[in-house]
Design a protein around this motif. Structure first.
Motif, PDB file in Angstrom:
ATOM      1  N   VAL A 338      28.351 -54.216  16.201  1.00  0.00           N
ATOM      2  CA  VAL A 338      28.294 -55.393  17.062  1.00  0.00           C
ATOM      3  C   VAL A 338      29.207 -55.012  18.339  1.00  0.00           C
ATOM      4  N   GLY A 339      28.419 -55.342  19.515  1.00  0.00           N
ATOM      5  CA  GLY A 339      29.127 -55.312  20.906  1.00  0.00           C
ATOM      6  C   GLY A 339      28.494 -53.881  21.483  1.00  0.00           C
ATOM      7  N   ASP A 340      27.548 -53.291  20.651  1.00  0.00           N
ATOM      8  CA  ASP A 340      26.964 -51.980  21.260  1.00  0.00           C
ATOM      9  C   ASP A 340      25.986 -52.647  22.448  1.00  0.00           C
ATOM     10  N   GLU A 341      25.789 -51.988  23.592  1.00  0.00           N
ATOM     11  CA  GLU A 341      24.604 -52.324  24.379  1.00  0.00           C
ATOM     12  C   GLU A 341      23.627 -51.548  24.378  1.00  0.00           C
ATOM     13  N   VAL A 342      22.293 -51.901  24.220  1.00  0.00           N
ATOM     14  CA  VAL A 342      21.158 -51.114  23.800  1.00  0.00           C
ATOM     15  C   VAL A 342      20.086 -51.779  24.783  1.00  0.00           C
ATOM     16  N   GLU A 343      19.063 -50.740  24.843  1.00  0.00           N
ATOM     17  CA  GLU A 343      17.643 -51.045  25.584  1.00  0.00           C
ATOM     18  C   GLU A 343      16.699 -50.584  24.422  1.00  0.00           C
ATOM     19  N   VAL A 344      15.998 -51.580  24.074  1.00  0.00           N
ATOM     20  CA  VAL A 344      14.980 -51.413  23.023  1.00  0.00           C
ATOM     21  C   VAL A 344      13.409 -51.426  23.470  1.00  0.00           C
ATOM     22  N   TYR A 345      12.960 -50.531  23.009  1.00  0.00           N
ATOM     23  CA  TYR A 345      11.407 -50.227  23.558  1.00  0.00           C
ATOM     24  C   TYR A 345      10.608 -50.515  22.186  1.00  0.00           C
ATOM     25  N   GLY A 346       9.489 -51.352  22.278  1.00  0.00           N
ATOM     26  CA  GLY A 346       9.020 -51.581  20.959  1.00  0.00           C
ATOM     27  C   GLY A 346       7.700 -52.655  21.216  1.00  0.00           C
ATOM     28  N   SER A 347       6.974 -52.867  20.043  1.00  0.00           N
ATOM     29  CA  SER A 347       5.947 -53.891  20.176  1.00  0.00           C
ATOM     30  C   SER A 347       6.469 -55.266  19.297  1.00  0.00           C
ATOM     31  N   VAL A 348       5.982 -56.338  19.795  1.00  0.00           N
ATOM     32  CA  VAL A 348       6.233 -57.807  19.259  1.00  0.00           C
ATOM     33  C   VAL A 348       5.353 -58.039  18.009  1.00  0.00           C
ATOM     34  N   ARG A 349       6.258 -58.058  16.770  1.00  0.00           N
ATOM     35  CA  ARG A 349       5.477 -58.754  15.786  1.00  0.00           C
ATOM     36  C   ARG A 349       5.693 -60.158  15.850  1.00  0.00           C
ATOM     37  N   ASP A 350       4.557 -61.080  15.514  1.00  0.00           N
ATOM     38  CA  ASP A 350       4.744 -62.509  15.506  1.00  0.00           C
ATOM     39  C   ASP A 350       5.473 -63.251  14.334  1.00  0.00           C
ATOM     40  N   GLU A 351       5.122 -62.763  13.120  1.00  0.00           N
ATOM     41  CA  GLU A 351       5.784 -63.597  12.044  1.00  0.00           C
ATOM     42  C   GLU A 351       6.243 -62.389  11.015  1.00  0.00           C
ATOM     43  N   PRO A 352       7.578 -62.512  10.810  1.00  0.00           N
ATOM     44  CA  PRO A 352       8.529 -63.326  11.716  1.00  0.00           C
ATOM     45  C   PRO A 352       8.678 -62.326  13.066  1.00  0.00           C
ATOM     46  N   ARG A 353       9.180 -63.215  14.064  1.00  0.00           N
ATOM     47  CA  ARG A 353       9.176 -62.493  15.563  1.00  0.00           C
ATOM     48  C   ARG A 353      10.129 -61.392  15.461  1.00  0.00           C
ATOM     49  N   THR A 354       9.777 -60.204  15.591  1.00  0.00           N
ATOM     50  CA  THR A 354      10.481 -58.960  15.601  1.00  0.00           C
ATOM     51  C   THR A 354      10.027 -57.831  16.328  1.00  0.00           C
ATOM     52  N   ILE A 355      10.976 -57.123  17.133  1.00  0.00           N
ATOM     53  CA  ILE A 355      10.517 -55.923  17.910  1.00  0.00           C
ATOM     54  C   ILE A 355      10.587 -54.625  16.974  1.00  0.00           C
ATOM     55  N   ASN A 356       9.390 -54.119  16.914  1.00  0.00           N
ATOM     56  CA  ASN A 356       8.956 -52.770  16.148  1.00  0.00           C
ATOM     57  C   ASN A 356       9.389 -51.847  16.980  1.00  0.00           C
ATOM     58  N   ILE A 357      10.586 -51.115  16.763  1.00  0.00           N
ATOM     59  CA  ILE A 357      11.178 -50.129  17.678  1.00  0.00           C
ATOM     60  C   ILE A 357      10.304 -48.802  17.642  1.00  0.00           C
ATOM     61  N   GLU A 358      10.040 -48.179  18.979  1.00  0.00           N
ATOM     62  CA  GLU A 358       9.507 -47.079  19.364  1.00  0.00           C
ATOM     63  C   GLU A 358      10.573 -45.962  19.624  1.00  0.00           C
ATOM     64  N   LYS A 359      11.259 -46.483  20.474  1.00  0.00           N
ATOM     65  CA  LYS A 359      12.598 -45.791  20.707  1.00  0.00           C
ATOM     66  C   LYS A 359      13.724 -46.601  21.214  1.00  0.00           C
ATOM     67  N   ILE A 360      15.051 -46.378  21.225  1.00  0.00           N
ATOM     68  CA  ILE A 360      16.106 -46.908  21.584  1.00  0.00           C
ATOM     69  C   ILE A 360      17.059 -46.182  22.486  1.00  0.00           C
ATOM     70  N   ARG A 361      17.703 -46.838  23.561  1.00  0.00           N
ATOM     71  CA  ARG A 361      18.444 -46.160  24.790  1.00  0.00           C
ATOM     72  C   ARG A 361      19.916 -46.703  24.430  1.00  0.00           C
ATOM     73  N   ILE A 362      20.812 -46.286  23.706  1.00  0.00           N
ATOM     74  CA  ILE A 362      22.324 -46.710  23.863  1.00  0.00           C
ATOM     75  C   ILE A 362      22.892 -46.653  24.981  1.00  0.00           C
ATOM     76  N   LEU A 363      23.182 -47.579  25.773  1.00  0.00           N
ATOM     77  CA  LEU A 363      23.557 -47.600  27.056  1.00  0.00           C
ATOM     78  C   LEU A 363      25.292 -47.605  26.974  1.00  0.00           C
ATOM     79  N   ARG A 364      26.011 -48.210  26.053  1.00  0.00           N
ATOM     80  CA  ARG A 364      27.392 -48.274  25.987  1.00  0.00           C
ATOM     81  C   ARG A 364      27.609 -48.795  24.438  1.00  0.00           C
ATOM     82  N   LEU A 365      28.723 -47.903  23.900  1.00  0.00           N
ATOM     83  CA  LEU A 365      28.958 -48.068  22.633  1.00  0.00           C
ATOM     84  C   LEU A 365      30.322 -48.898  22.560  1.00  0.00           C
ATOM     85  N   ALA A 366      30.546 -50.025  21.910  1.00  0.00           N
ATOM     86  CA  ALA A 366      31.438 -50.667  21.722  1.00  0.00           C
ATOM     87  C   ALA A 366      32.599 -49.863  21.177  1.00  0.00           C
TER      88      ALA A 366
END
Length: 446
Positions: A338-366
């Protein structure tokens, strides 16, 4: 349309099925027909991947486009059929070709018995509007709308069954290749499509290590050969990269079942062109997005081995998922706090509304502080006792009280770093840009 056009564009899509065939094979079929008609390829054939999040796609959601005419000027090798080199010319002029002969020829290869296969062919004298491509790779288009665009641009189209393939076929003609890579595909003889095929795993690993500008050949974490299709299609293997000359050499490093043809495609694979920056509130189904936010719920494991965590921005919250096929990538997700700042790359699943991650960029660790001991009494030096959660500490002897943050803490050593992380090759989507490409130089279309 006979002899009227100065380099005609032919786009094709949705001809295959989940179990067989491959739309790219129709380029070989067309080129053989072109040779008989004295026509040439103008520029390399194109393989254009579209929105990977469309639920009614067959497999890789890829359309093909070729430009034909009477070639002149510089030419380069883009393929080979039965030992005969196939060239693409830089320029084209008027040529005579009865395109009506092409339709029944191509139709013989359509998997029309497959319920989800709905082929489309588009033929145009000119490039179609570029926005058509951007909508097809990032959003959802309907057939009726695309038909209107084609009529406005005087393009001919041919629909089979519901004809949804005209959407991808049109987009392949509209693509301007502002970002691009290449893929070299090898093809088996037609009487070998259903037979067992062989690719030597060690030769794939050796090729991967000896070539500099290829990518996604082999998954070393999961011992997975990524250059061959899962089903028995006409394709034996495909090698992706940034340098055409290197790809042509790379194919000869692979030990495999003999093939009788290969083609080099210009493609939008590995470009991330399907992704758009969004705010969480604006996220819609079937989109592919880049979201920036803070982790507000750490990863939890759900049935199937999937890892789900939650991020928020100023507009809302959304769950993000690393599904089981992403394998060890889930270990990274499980270490987010909790508190980590991230940038998430991925596709939107409708039900339930979720991002299917392709890659992630961790911008700042809490900074995570972990309590290691109660504080010592400033008077007698003894360890103080807790008065209860959030109520601070007290020394039994001296009756001195201290606040909660007087305890002794240490900073948690985070096992992840502020950098990019991506899913393994085994779970990589065609359009997703591997981190390897980010470090490579840029190239010009040959």
């Amino acid at each position: 349309m006979r002899g009227e056009c100065k380099s005609v564009y032919i786009g094709i899509d949705d001809t295959d099925s989940r179990n067989g065939m491959c739309t790219t094979y129709l380029v070989k079929v067309l080129v053989e027909k072109l040779k008989d008609s004295g026509m040439d390829l103008i520029g390399p054939p194109r393989l254009v991947r579209l929105n990977p999040n469309i639920p009614w796609k067959t497999r890789g959601n890829g359309a093909v486009c070729i430009r034909v005419g009477k070639g002149y000027g510089e030419k380069k090798v883009v393929g080979e059929i039965e030992g005969e080199k196939i060239y693409a010319f830089k320029y084209g002029k008027d040529g005579e070709l009865d395109l009506n002969d092409i339709i029944p020829l191509l139709k013989d290869y359509f998997v029309l018995e497959e319920p989800t296969t709905n082929p489309g062919i588009v033929i145009s004298k000119k490039k179609l509007p570029e926005w058509l491509y951007w909508n097809a790779v990032r959003n959802v288009l309907n057939i009726e709308f695309v038909e209107r665009v084609l009529k406005e641009n005087n393009a001919k189209f041919f629909k089979f069954k519901n004809g949804r393939g005209i959407i991808g076929a049109s987009a392949s003609i509209a693509w301007r290749a502002r970002k691009f890579t290449y893929e070299l595909l090898t093809y088996l003889p037609e009487d070998k499509w259903k037979e067992q095929r062989y690719i030597d795993e060690n030769s794939v690993i050796e090729m991967d290590k000896k070539t500099r500008y290829t990518f996604d050949n082999y998954d070393y974490e999961n011992n997975y050969v990524a250059i061959s299709p899962h089903s028995k299609t006409p394709v034996l293997f495909g090698i992706r990269g940034l340098e055409p000359e290197e790809l042509i050499k790379a194919k000869d490093m692979i030990k495999s079942t003999p093939y009788n043809a290969w083609f080099l495609f210009l493609t939008n694979q590995g470009t991330d062109e399907h992704l758009v920056k969004r705010r969480i509130k604006k996220v819609k189904e079937y989109q592919n997005v880049i979201l920036r936010g803070k982790v507000v719920k750490e990863a939890r494991k759900i049935e199937g081995g999937h890892a789900i965590f939650q991020i928020e921005d100023s507009t809302g919250k959304i769950d993000c998922a690393a599904y089981e096929p992403t394998k060890n990538f889930r270990n990274t997700i499980n270490k987010l706090k909790v508190g980590d700042e991230v940038e998430v790359y991925g596709s939107v699943r409708d039900e339930p509304r979720t991002i299917n991650i392709e890659k992630i960029r961790i911008l700042r660790l809490a900074e995570i502080r972990v309590k290691v001991a109660n504080p010592r009494c400033p008077k007698c030096g003894r360890r103080m006792e807790s008065l209860g959660r959030g109520k601070g500490y007290r020394c039994r002897k001296c009756r001195i009280k201290l606040p909660e943050d007087a305890a002794e803490f240490k900073i948690l050593d985070r096992e992840i770093k502020e950098r990019w992380y991506e899913v393994p090759v085994i779970a990589r989507r065609h359009l997703s840009m591997p981190l390897k490409i980010k470090e490579m130089k840029s190239f010009k279309i040959f």
